[in-house]
Enzyme design. Structure first.
Site, PDB file in Angstrom:
ATOM      1  N   SER A 123       0.800  -1.231   0.000  1.00  0.00           N
ATOM      2  CA  SER A 123       0.000   0.000   0.000  1.00  0.00           C
ATOM      3  C   SER A 123       0.831   1.279   0.000  1.00  0.00           C
ATOM      4  O   SER A 123       0.316   2.344  -0.327  1.00  0.00           O
ATOM      5  CB  SER A 123      -0.952   0.011   1.197  1.00  0.00           C
TER       6      SER A 123
ATOM      7  N   ASP B 232     -10.239  -6.368  -3.534  1.00  0.00           N
ATOM      8  CA  ASP B 232      -9.945  -5.283  -2.604  1.00  0.00           C
ATOM      9  C   ASP B 232      -9.927  -5.883  -1.198  1.00  0.00           C
ATOM     10  O   ASP B 232     -10.561  -6.915  -0.948  1.00  0.00           O
ATOM     11  CB  ASP B 232     -11.027  -4.201  -2.695  1.00  0.00           C
TER      12      ASP B 232
ATOM     13  N   HIS C 205     -15.556   0.244  -1.669  1.00  0.00           N
ATOM     14  CA  HIS C 205     -15.630   1.532  -0.972  1.00  0.00           C
ATOM     15  C   HIS C 205     -16.649   2.484  -1.599  1.00  0.00           C
ATOM     16  O   HIS C 205     -16.859   3.593  -1.104  1.00  0.00           O
ATOM     17  CB  HIS C 205     -14.243   2.204  -0.978  1.00  0.00           C
TER      18      HIS C 205
END
Length: 386
Positions: free
Chosen positions: A298, A335, A341
């Site tokens: 990330s 994800d 999201h």
């Protein structure tokens, strides 16, 4: 006349041609030069808490030229300390390359009980001596092993390169971590003493003494409390933690897991212990923060976002649907959030670490521009941290 000529030639050979050599041997028979090993510098954390110190170590050594009965020594020593005849022979074999009258270490870091037994038996063992040397003590064991490193006996290859730096066979040198990288700084200047000895090699009087100079102390940027917290977080896990102060770039925690106890090396690591460490399926000896290879995960999202904004691929207000999966080629990339999201902008995507958002933005930026910005952030370059 012929006999006198032969005698004269022999006197010239002994006193002139080989005079210096025999003078040194005669002097060594009476005066011995004993090295005094300098203590290495102490290592502290950023707040002055001691991480590495020195302690006294008692070693058994043999001066081969003073030995009267080597067979008696090989029979007596194994009965006192944990050593066998083969080990003694191997140690003495390496001494053939050393200057005369130099002590050869036979057994290092013996116990107080063994010290007492050796002192009692020494009178009957000419050539056997006890030496006291400083030895490393790593106060926090496996907490700092990969960071600080350890010492090891100098090998033949290093000895050839470093002989002019006053290293000798049997000396210890930094082999890993800070101990290796800062060897010249931590290593002190050895001293010595001249002692007069009798025919059995026993000390009669001290002729001259030069005190050793301790090595320089070293203060790391590591914060011990943060180091402990990182170590606790990695308990029973394989991986690494590096914590950097963003205000100044200082490394305040540096942990590799699993770890090992560097004190094992300061005592002289056994073949069994070394084999166990070297063959560990979890690569215990690998310094994972600097030797391990891991995907950036990330953290790379920030580079992707910066590249997309700089190249105007997206704006701070651009909204993209970030679902639970993203189809690329013939594969679905998931994800971390099962249901995704929803429709979010880049700020929200960073806050929630939205994987599928950055899959799409990365494709828009393209591989070449991503590589360009990654290099701009310093990826693929040395950090400059010693």
């Amino acid at each position: 006349m012929l006999v006198f000529f032969i005698l004269l030639a022999r006197i010239w050979y002994l006193q002139i041609f080989r005079g210096k050599e025999f003078t040194e041997l005669a002097e060594n028979n009476r005066i011995r030069l004993i090295r005094t090993i300098a203590p290495r510098g102490i290592v502290f954390d950023a707040n002055g808490k001691m991480l590495v110190e020195n302690r006294p170590s008692f070693d058994i050594s043999i001066i081969p030229e003073d030995v009267k009965d080597i067979e008696k020594i090989k029979q007596t020593l194994p009965a006192i300390v944990n050593i066998n005849e083969a080990d003694i022979d191997a140690k003495l074999k390496t001494a053939r390359k050393m200057p005369p009258f130099q002590p050869v270490k036979i057994k290092e870091d013996i116990s107080w009980d063994e010290v007492a037994k050796i002192e009692i038996a020494r009178i009957d063992l000419p050539g056997v001596i006890l030496e006291i040397e400083p030895r490393r003590r790593y106060l926090f064991g496996d907490l700092i092993a990969h960071l600080v490193g350890y010492l090891g006996e100098i090998n033949e290859g290093q000895l050839k390169v470093l002989k002019k730096a006053n290293y000798r066979q049997g000396d210890y040198i930094g082999k890993y971590g800070v101990e290796e990288g800062w060897e010249d700084y931590l290593r002190g200047v050895n001293g010595g003493k001249q002692i007069a000895v009798d025919a059995f090699g026993r000390e009669i009087e001290l002729v001259k003494k030069i005190n050793p100079v301790s090595g320089n102390s070293l203060h790391l940027t590591i914060d011990l409390e943060t180091q402990i917290a990182a170590r606790v977080a990695l308990k029973d896990k394989v991986g690494s933690v590096v914590a950097i102060d963003p205000a100044n770039g200082r490394v305040i925690a540096f942990v590799s897991s699993p770890s090992f106890d560097p004190n094992v090396f300061s005592k002289g690591v056994s073949k069994e212990d070394w084999t166990e460490l070297a063959t560990s399926p979890f690569r215990t000896l690998e310094n994972k923060p600097i030797q391990g290879q891991y995907p950036p995960a990330s953290t790379f999202k920030l580079i992707t976002a910066a590249a997309a904004l700089e190249e105007k691929v997206i704006t701070p207000t651009t909204k993209i649907y970030s679902g639970g999966t993203f189809r690329f080629g013939n594969r679905d990339f998931r994800d971390w959030k099962e249901k995704g999201h929803g429709v979010i902008d880049v700020h929200r995507a960073i806050v929630e670490s939205a994987d599928t958002f950055f899959y799409q933005v990365g494709l828009k930026v393209g591989i070449d521009r991503l590589a360009f910005y990654a290099k701009g952030f310093g990826l693929g370059q040395k950090t400059g941290i010693p």
